[in-house]
Write a protein that holds these residues in place. Sequence first.
Motif, short mmCIF file in Angstrom:
data_model
loop_
_atom_site.label_atom_id
_atom_site.label_comp_id
_atom_site.label_asym_id
_atom_site.label_seq_id
_atom_site.Cartn_x
_atom_site.Cartn_y
_atom_site.Cartn_z
N PRO A 1 35.81 30.39 38.55
CA PRO A 1 36.69 31.44 39.07
C PRO A 1 37.91 31.73 38.20
N ALA A 2 38.50 30.69 37.59
CA ALA A 2 39.68 30.94 36.76
C ALA A 2 39.36 31.83 35.57
N GLN B 1 39.04 35.39 36.84
CA GLN B 1 40.37 35.92 37.11
C GLN B 1 41.03 36.43 35.82
N ARG B 2 40.94 35.65 34.75
CA ARG B 2 41.55 36.04 33.48
C ARG B 2 40.88 37.30 32.92
N LEU C 1 39.38 39.68 34.69
CA LEU C 1 39.78 40.82 35.52
C LEU C 1 41.20 41.27 35.19
N ASP C 2 42.08 40.31 34.95
CA ASP C 2 43.45 40.67 34.55
C ASP C 2 43.45 41.42 33.22
N LEU D 1 35.37 30.91 45.30
CA LEU D 1 35.93 32.13 44.73
C LEU D 1 36.75 32.85 45.78
N VAL E 1 39.52 38.07 44.62
CA VAL E 1 38.97 38.11 43.25
C VAL E 1 37.57 38.71 43.28
N ARG F 1 37.87 42.42 43.64
CA ARG F 1 38.28 43.06 42.38
C ARG F 1 37.08 43.20 41.44
N ARG G 1 44.81 31.57 49.42
CA ARG G 1 44.27 32.41 48.35
C ARG G 1 43.94 33.82 48.81
N GLU H 1 45.88 34.06 44.36
CA GLU H 1 44.45 33.81 44.25
C GLU H 1 44.12 32.53 43.48
N GLU H 2 45.04 32.06 42.63
CA GLU H 2 44.79 30.85 41.85
C GLU H 2 45.54 29.64 42.39
#
Length: 383
Positions: free
Chosen positions: A144-145, A148-149, A151-152, A177, A181, A184, A296, A302-303
């Motif tokens: 998941p991390a 997330q990166r 998507l950012d 998850l 996230v 997104r 979250r 979310e993280e």
Amino acid sequence: MRLEPPASDDPRDVLRALRAGVLGAGPAVALGAGGRVDEVPSGTAVVVTTSGSTGVPKSVILSRNALIASAYATAARIGEGAWLLAVPATYVAGVQVLVRALLADREPAVVAGPFRPEPFAAAALGMASHENGARVPTYTSLVPAQLQRLLDAAETDATVTDALRSFEAILIGGQALAPAVAERAHALGARIVRTYGSSETSGGCVYDGVPLDGVGVAVVDGEVRLSGPMLAEGYLRDPERTASVFPTAADGTRWYRTGDGGEIVDGVLRVTGRLDNVIVSGGVNVSLDRVEAAVRGVAGLEEAVVVPVPDAEWGQGSAVVVPGLSPDDEGAVLERVRAVVGAAVGAPARPARVVAVAELPTLSSGKPDRAALRAALGHDPRA
């Protein structure tokens, strides 16, 4: 059978070792902190040693048949194609990416070094190929991390957006998850598949709550149990743990006790969290996994990671660790999360603290290092 580590942890060296261990005559491959042991059971392909997030080492014995059964079951569910390795090759998720590539007879693409969105996007878009006039589907596996990166980064980099959309499926595992996230990713057009499993099941074996072909799922006394041909043989040099974690039922079915709580609704498994990740706050049992799931769900958290901390009044409490948060905002965020958690889980579950950190400590798998966080916040993980 002889057990040996690869020449190095470099994905290419691990791939060469797996080619011999899974498709050839061996030796079996030692991955992680296990070092070298002279002999393992016949048919062993890999021994994956990891301390996980709890700090308790374990060496999981995986046979050729288990790894191959897992890889074929994945292909039956999501399709066949080319794979991109973006997780460590020495962890079971990375092993399975490489095994799937070997069985498909396709060289995997590899993102080496610390994870960054730009090299990932370049590698993903560089996989484009065609056979007989049709595009070859591509796949990858992320934690998941990492998602997330990506998507950012996609918010300002169209190349990353194109890369995420290019995959037929992106397997997400390792930890839960956050719903925000997942939303997104869906809105961006990325095809996400949430996987559930562990080293003991040769990686994910339940996709979006539905078991893969050949996988059995049961909930016994609130604990999720799994069966199927992809189960590990057990733990290296630990027969007592093996017997406890892999019981055989009266009908001869061998099960894996996951240690996770869950329920099955209309054939879909819902995992509620670790049964041992529970604190007693004021005499009330509180699942920190439920607390973390509620936290979250708050935008911007979310993280966040929830860990136990000592509490002079209640005996045990919890702290919400938030990467990238300004220390000046801890008080305001604490008010928000206490309200959200109180409504979702109950008043005794409300966190006592919010702790801002520049970044979370992580294991090499990309998961948060919960043992390090507990120790840093004054909670002995052995207690």
